[in-house]
Design a protein around this motif. Structure first.
Motif, short mmCIF file in Angstrom:
data_model
loop_
_atom_site.label_atom_id
_atom_site.label_comp_id
_atom_site.label_asym_id
_atom_site.label_seq_id
_atom_site.Cartn_x
_atom_site.Cartn_y
_atom_site.Cartn_z
N ARG A 242 41.91 46.69 25.41
CA ARG A 242 41.31 45.37 25.85
C ARG A 242 42.01 44.09 26.00
O ARG A 242 41.69 42.79 26.06
N ALA B 19 40.75 49.57 22.26
CA ALA B 19 40.28 50.22 23.25
C ALA B 19 38.95 50.30 23.50
O ALA B 19 38.03 50.42 22.37
N MET B 20 38.56 49.90 24.79
CA MET B 20 37.14 50.07 25.05
C MET B 20 36.49 51.32 25.36
O MET B 20 35.52 51.65 25.15
N ILE B 21 37.54 51.92 26.06
CA ILE B 21 37.23 53.37 26.44
C ILE B 21 38.40 54.48 26.21
O ILE B 21 39.42 53.87 26.38
N ALA C 6 28.96 65.38 27.62
CA ALA C 6 28.30 63.89 28.22
C ALA C 6 29.21 62.75 27.42
O ALA C 6 29.85 63.07 26.50
N GLY C 7 29.33 61.64 28.46
CA GLY C 7 29.99 60.55 27.87
C GLY C 7 31.45 60.37 27.67
O GLY C 7 32.12 61.09 28.57
N GLU C 8 31.81 59.79 26.85
CA GLU C 8 33.31 59.20 26.60
C GLU C 8 34.20 60.36 26.31
O GLU C 8 35.55 60.29 26.39
N GLY D 48 30.04 47.76 32.51
CA GLY D 48 28.88 48.65 32.56
C GLY D 48 28.94 49.87 33.24
O GLY D 48 28.13 50.84 33.11
N TYR D 49 30.06 50.05 33.89
CA TYR D 49 30.34 51.67 34.68
C TYR D 49 30.37 52.57 33.51
O TYR D 49 30.10 53.72 33.72
N ASN D 50 31.27 52.28 32.60
CA ASN D 50 31.44 53.36 31.48
C ASN D 50 30.11 53.79 30.70
O ASN D 50 29.81 55.06 30.57
N LEU D 51 29.24 52.92 30.52
CA LEU D 51 27.99 53.16 29.86
C LEU D 51 26.95 53.92 30.94
O LEU D 51 26.46 54.84 30.53
N CYS E 88 28.10 57.56 30.86
CA CYS E 88 27.52 58.07 29.70
C CYS E 88 26.05 58.37 29.84
O CYS E 88 25.41 59.56 29.63
C1 LIG Z 1 34.10 46.95 22.06
C2 LIG Z 1 33.60 47.55 22.76
C3 LIG Z 1 32.89 47.26 24.21
C4 LIG Z 1 32.57 47.85 25.19
N1 LIG Z 1 31.94 47.33 26.15
C5 LIG Z 1 31.24 48.18 27.37
C6 LIG Z 1 30.77 47.53 28.36
O1 LIG Z 1 30.83 46.13 28.40
N2 LIG Z 1 30.46 48.20 29.34
C7 LIG Z 1 30.44 49.52 29.45
O2 LIG Z 1 30.11 50.11 30.48
N3 LIG Z 1 30.97 50.27 28.34
C8 LIG Z 1 31.41 49.53 27.27
N4 LIG Z 1 32.05 50.08 26.27
C9 LIG Z 1 32.24 51.71 26.19
C10 LIG Z 1 30.86 52.32 25.94
O3 LIG Z 1 30.36 51.75 24.85
C11 LIG Z 1 31.35 53.80 25.45
O4 LIG Z 1 32.15 54.40 26.48
C12 LIG Z 1 29.97 54.44 25.11
O5 LIG Z 1 29.25 53.85 23.92
C13 LIG Z 1 30.36 55.91 24.78
O6 LIG Z 1 29.33 56.59 24.64
P1 LIG Z 1 29.23 58.11 23.94
O7 LIG Z 1 27.83 58.44 23.67
O8 LIG Z 1 30.08 59.08 24.92
O9 LIG Z 1 30.14 58.06 22.61
P2 LIG Z 1 29.75 57.19 21.29
O10 LIG Z 1 29.02 56.17 21.54
O11 LIG Z 1 30.97 57.03 20.60
O12 LIG Z 1 29.07 58.09 20.39
C14 LIG Z 1 29.43 59.32 19.85
C15 LIG Z 1 28.63 59.58 18.50
O13 LIG Z 1 29.03 60.65 17.76
C16 LIG Z 1 29.02 60.62 16.60
N5 LIG Z 1 29.96 61.48 15.95
C17 LIG Z 1 31.31 61.64 16.11
N6 LIG Z 1 31.66 62.56 15.49
C18 LIG Z 1 30.54 63.65 14.96
C19 LIG Z 1 30.46 64.47 14.22
N7 LIG Z 1 31.54 65.25 13.90
N8 LIG Z 1 29.40 64.80 14.06
C20 LIG Z 1 28.35 64.35 14.43
N9 LIG Z 1 28.27 63.22 15.21
C21 LIG Z 1 29.55 62.50 15.34
C22 LIG Z 1 29.35 59.08 16.38
O14 LIG Z 1 29.06 58.80 15.09
C23 LIG Z 1 28.65 58.38 17.64
O15 LIG Z 1 27.56 58.02 17.09
C24 LIG Z 1 32.58 49.41 25.11
C25 LIG Z 1 33.26 49.96 24.11
C26 LIG Z 1 33.59 49.09 23.19
C27 LIG Z 1 34.39 49.83 21.80
#
Ligand SMILES: Cc1cc2nc3c(=O)[nH]c(=O)nc-3n(C[C@H](O)[C@H](O)[C@H](O)COP(=O)(O)OP(=O)(O)OC[C@H]3O[C@@H](n4cnc5c(N)ncnc54)[C@H](O)[C@@H]3O)c2cc1C
Length: 219
Positions: free
Chosen positions: A5, A159-161, A187-189, A199-202, A205
């Motif tokens: 960040r 880090a944000m991502i 799926a996702g990160e 918003g591209y990272n969301l 996802c």
């Molecule tokens: C501060 C911040 C700001 C951001 N702002 C933006 C933005 O403005 N625009 C944008 O596009 N992106 C943004 N991002 C990035 C974006 O939010 C993430 O890339 C996205 O939310 C990732 O989604 P995900 O579902 O892949 O992972 P996550 O949202 O991390 O979901 C993973 C889930 O799995 C759960 N989990 C983990 N391990 C286990 C396990 N062993 N068993 C069961 N559950 C488990 C976790 O608790 C979590 O709920 C930001 C990120 C941060 C940190």
């Protein structure tokens, strides 16, 4: 790899914490070669420089951040380097009795002007009609090139991502199914994937989640 960040410069910038600069241009160079550039808004923080333009740039420079990188801010990217001197001549001739302080207060955030002048050895008391050509060129150069040596990025904790680690070559993009492990979908990160901030990272996802969910349910 992660998209941090913020960028920590080598010079201290604590006393302009909270100052934001709009519509500037940023570039990171290594031995004068541009390795990444971006434009938009930045903000000076307690630790360094952040804001949307910095976050996207920091993602691109993350793999090389231990090298001797320089960050350059162009405060007036809409004015070409070659046209800057002419621009200042015209600006000064319109208001010959104004001080540089007054001129810069109209171009830059007031809370940034004193820092900018000190960093670039600019005398804010000078009146427009008393500025010499070298002083004018120094000002033009400073407006186009504020340089900082990059010490570090903000780090994984902030880090944000994360660019999670699953190699895209090992995943079928049409179904998000693993090419290696049967019936495993991603799926996702967790994927080695990231986009510019905004918003591209969301979106990555949501899109990969949608495809993975539909594919898993219909396999
Ligand atoms: C501060 C911040 C700001 C951001 N702002 C933006 C933005 O403005 N625009 C944008 O596009 N992106 C943004 N991002 C990035 C974006 O939010 C993430 O890339 C996205 O939310 C990732 O989604 P995900 O579902 O892949 O992972 P996550 O949202 O991390 O979901 C993973 C889930 O799995 C759960 N989990 C983990 N391990 C286990 C396990 N062993 N068993 C069961 N559950 C488990 C976790 O608790 C979590 O709920 C930001 C990120 C941060 C940190």
């Amino acid at each position: 790899m992660a998209e941090p960040r913020g960028i920590k410069p080598r010079d201290g910038i604590k006393f302009i914490e909270g100052v934001s600069l709009k519509n500037i241009s940023l570039k990171a160079t290594l031995a004068k070669k541009i390795i990444a550039q971006n434009s938009g808004d930045i903000i000076f923080t307690a630790n360094g420089i952040s804001g949307p333009a910095t976050i996207t740039l920091s993602q691109r420079i993350a793999p090389q951040v231990n090298s001797k990188l320089t960050l350059t801010i162009d405060l007036l990217p809409e004015i070409d380097k070659e046209k800057m001197d002419k621009h200042l001549i015209s600006l000064f001739s319109e208001t010959p009795n104004k001080t540089l302080q007054s001129i810069l207060n109209n171009i830059l955030p007031q809370s940034f002007v004193k820092y900018f002048a000190e960093k670039n050895k600019i005398n804010l008391e000078l009146k427009c009609n008393a500025i010499t050509s070298p002083e004018r060129r120094n000002l033009g150069n400073a407006l186009k090139n504020i340089e900082y040596g990059i010490k570090n990025l903000e780090g994984f904790d902030k880090a944000m991502i994360t660019v999670g680690g699953v190699n895209l070559k090992e995943v079928d993009p049409k179904t998000m199914k693993s090419k290696i492990i049967k019936s495993l979908y991603f799926a996702g990160e967790i994927l080695d994937l990231s986009g510019p901030t905004g918003g591209y990272n969301l979106q990555i996802c949501w899109s990969t989640g949608y495809v993975a969910g539909i594919s898993a349910a219909t396999q």
